[in-house]
Write a protein that holds these residues in place. Sequence first.
Motif, mmCIF file in Angstrom:
data_model
loop_
_atom_site.group_PDB
_atom_site.id
_atom_site.type_symbol
_atom_site.label_atom_id
_atom_site.label_comp_id
_atom_site.label_asym_id
_atom_site.label_seq_id
_atom_site.Cartn_x
_atom_site.Cartn_y
_atom_site.Cartn_z
ATOM 1 N N VAL A 140 0.993 -1.015 0.021
ATOM 2 C CA VAL A 140 0.155 -0.145 0.142
ATOM 3 C C VAL A 140 1.015 1.066 0.200
ATOM 4 N N SER A 141 0.927 1.834 -1.038
ATOM 5 C CA SER A 141 2.042 2.818 -1.303
ATOM 6 C C SER A 141 1.667 4.111 -0.796
ATOM 7 N N THR A 142 2.409 5.065 -0.679
ATOM 8 C CA THR A 142 2.111 6.321 -0.139
ATOM 9 C C THR A 142 0.877 7.053 -0.482
ATOM 10 N N ASN A 143 -0.066 7.373 0.296
ATOM 11 C CA ASN A 143 -1.264 8.310 0.095
ATOM 12 C C ASN A 143 -2.095 7.381 -1.081
ATOM 13 N N ALA A 144 -2.112 6.062 -1.116
ATOM 14 C CA ALA A 144 -3.045 5.294 -2.081
ATOM 15 C C ALA A 144 -4.399 5.526 -1.628
ATOM 16 N N LEU A 145 -4.586 5.377 -0.342
ATOM 17 C CA LEU A 145 -5.850 5.443 0.416
ATOM 18 C C LEU A 145 -6.431 7.021 0.507
ATOM 19 N N SER A 146 -5.882 7.912 -0.309
ATOM 20 C CA SER A 146 -6.403 9.067 -0.214
ATOM 21 C C SER A 146 -7.514 9.169 -1.185
ATOM 22 N N ASP A 147 -7.453 7.997 -2.237
ATOM 23 C CA ASP A 147 -8.528 8.093 -3.255
ATOM 24 C C ASP A 147 -9.744 7.326 -2.472
ATOM 25 N N GLU A 148 -11.014 7.876 -2.553
ATOM 26 C CA GLU A 148 -12.127 7.522 -1.961
ATOM 27 C C GLU A 148 -12.566 6.154 -2.043
ATOM 28 N N THR A 149 -12.455 5.878 -3.544
ATOM 29 C CA THR A 149 -12.860 4.431 -3.721
ATOM 30 C C THR A 149 -11.874 3.481 -3.206
ATOM 31 N N THR A 150 -10.708 3.694 -3.478
ATOM 32 C CA THR A 150 -9.513 2.479 -2.796
ATOM 33 C C THR A 150 -9.584 2.677 -1.255
ATOM 34 N N ARG A 151 -9.722 3.632 -0.614
ATOM 35 C CA ARG A 151 -10.112 3.737 0.785
ATOM 36 C C ARG A 151 -11.179 2.885 1.289
ATOM 37 N N THR A 152 -12.259 3.043 0.648
ATOM 38 C CA THR A 152 -13.551 2.382 0.852
ATOM 39 C C THR A 152 -13.340 0.900 0.707
ATOM 40 N N TRP A 153 -12.614 0.402 -0.262
ATOM 41 C CA TRP A 153 -12.427 -1.035 -0.528
ATOM 42 C C TRP A 153 -11.577 -1.437 0.343
ATOM 43 N N PHE A 154 -10.386 -0.772 0.899
ATOM 44 C CA PHE A 154 -9.494 -1.438 1.808
ATOM 45 C C PHE A 154 -10.158 -1.459 2.955
ATOM 46 N N GLN A 155 -10.744 -0.381 3.249
ATOM 47 C CA GLN A 155 -11.271 -0.421 4.834
ATOM 48 C C GLN A 155 -12.660 -1.535 5.048
ATOM 49 N N SER A 156 -13.287 -1.683 4.089
ATOM 50 C CA SER A 156 -14.337 -2.481 3.977
ATOM 51 C C SER A 156 -13.995 -4.337 3.909
ATOM 52 N N SER A 157 -12.752 -4.191 3.520
ATOM 53 C CA SER A 157 -12.055 -5.672 3.356
ATOM 54 C C SER A 157 -11.185 -6.056 4.233
#
Length: 771
Positions: A64-81
Amino acid sequence: MFRVAVLQNQSESFRSGYADVARNMSGNLRADDYSFVPFDGGNVRELFEDGSANSLSKFDSIFVSTNALSDETTRTWFQSSQEAISQFLSSGKGIFVGYQKKLSDSLETNEGNWLLPEPFRVRMAIRPKKETDSSEGIVSASPTGDSSVAAFLLLNSPFLISNELIGNHCRENDFKSHVYRSILVPENEAAFEAVLEDRSYGDIRRLMLVNRASFAGERVVVCSVVVDWEGHWKFLENIVRYITEGVPTVAMYPHPRKSDAAFDFVRSSARLLRVTHIEYPSLSVPTRFRNVHTVYLLSSQWEKREVEAFWSELAGPDPKGLRDAIQFKRLYQLGDGARSHTSLTRYMNYTAIDVIANEALVWLERQFDGGMWSGSFWATHDILKTYVSLGTDVSSFLPGVLEEIKPHLVPGGYDAVMGPSCGLLSLLNLLSDGYEACLDEYGFGATVRADIALWILDNLESQSDVARQVAARALFGAGSSKTLAELEHRKKSRTLALLRTTVTKALLASVEQVPSLSNIDLVRYIQLSGGVATLETVLVASAKELARRQGADGLWGSIALTALIVVTLVEAAISREGERSAAAIQNVVAHAVEGLRANFKNSTEPWGGIIQDAALAVQALGLFRSTYDAGSQELFESLEAESRLPRQSVGFGKIRVDLKELFARDLFKDKKIKELGHLGEAQDKEIERLRADAVRARSSMSIFRMLGFVSLLLLVTLVASFWFGERQALLNVVASTGSLLGLVIGALIAVPITYLVSPGGGLKPKDEVSK
């Protein structure tokens, strides 16, 4: 080919080359056998959806690279998984999580932005507001990481990473001069080891963490230094290889001058099966890798004297107690077929007891959630005593435990209850030998311990003999010297002496009652009698009674009680070394240890997953391992296990059977088994056919019986109707037919014939099936 799923920031990677992490790692790392697959808001769904060609299970690690989770879609999928990520890690894989700006919060407040599933939950706390320049700070390797294999590999394999190298990359790169913006705060302090820190501000700021215990081979690395955007390529290669391949536990030693086809086959198989290993040209191993390798595989071409000298250097001295898993070593040398040697020679420096105990200790460590284990004082008491008895560092557990205990010290004892107060004093005294500074820091120094002891003494007058015995055990037990000195300073010497005398007299007076005492009372008698010459008779009588009560399975009922008895008896045997009773105790203890080992079951729930049972059992196994020759004991157990296998009694000459004959026998047996199998299938089919015929026969039989009954009923009705209505006509019919007797006889004959000729009449279906 190893596959790494790289989550990266979509908008940043479009605009800035340093943010296209997957491409950069492909071009800058020595990773020809790696594939880096990029994921962002446009395709991250594929990674976390089951069944897709690029689903999580198809990868060996996640980056998970730097600020990859700044994107809302990526963040949502990551947190819900999080559950899927947890299962991914539990399958023995790894993950790296870099700095995430949008999931960082202040040091003072916790907004619940945990980055990973339990027990690896970590949040990123923003640096104090007054520190506006993120290029300030000094990154250095954490001194606490010296004992961690994972921390060592991250900083040393395959490249040596120095503090200077990290600092240079932080300040000179394509991104900008930048050290860190956030500090890592784990939810569970005991779950991680620090790899990188900043101590230049007077406090300790953790900048890189790695999981401390690996229960299923999982590898977790979290870092707030932007190593990917800043191009720390050597460091990144260490990180990627660690989270993807894991620990290179295997060291291989081909002979430098002599070929070995068998060894070459093993070496190629290791590559094919992705067994992480390192090869060495000579029989030596760098000191820094001594705690990394656990298996050493040698070619058959090495001379025996060379191998034994190498093993002697590797194995190290036998430990006083359990051998730590980090010190486990196995050496295998392949046999030389040309010399008619055995195919494999094995050397080991640990026993099955070491393996079981280490697995249980890892499990216990995972149950720690920042305070008392399971919220239980007694479970915590037993676990900490076990760790201390094994020489394990408990400093990471003490702050949380002591903070949770502190509110219970009212008005001096633990919740003003005698039992827990004695247990607490005993635990604190034991900890004072190695953790006095920590006890002082959290308010449990010698003065406070003396306060607890004073509360116990002041409340003993109304207590029973049992309570006095428990109090004596706590007051005079291991590590009590400082507490006793403080009590003597408070003019309590006479009270202490009186307590000791009272307990001794009570024990001597109760020798005759030993057969009627409970097991736990007997344990306490032995504990108080050990090393006291005047109480010798009490100790011997209690030990004999416990031996008499031992079950056939080696246990005294529960696991916890059995373990406590083992610890007590071993300590008693140590104090009586050389005496005949010590040998008798050893036999009883060895039987009990086998009972404990048999009930271990598995590493996911040792001893049924009961924390107190696991803690006490580990303590018992460790004490047994340090006191007796566990290696010889284990050899005996192996021979005994083999002797239980069914064997054919034959002469020595008959043992040499030609392999061809053995194979022929096996083929014949296989053929017979298959024939019997086919015969059984045919019989099953015949039984099914008979059962179906019987069901049909039963149905037809019921119909014919009903028809017979209806016919009889009609006949009787017809005769009755004629008799009452047309009697003369009936008489004429009878007269013309022959006689009324003939009509009745005909009916009596017709009905049974109808029953008998009906399908199934006279033959029960179940009889036919049984035949």
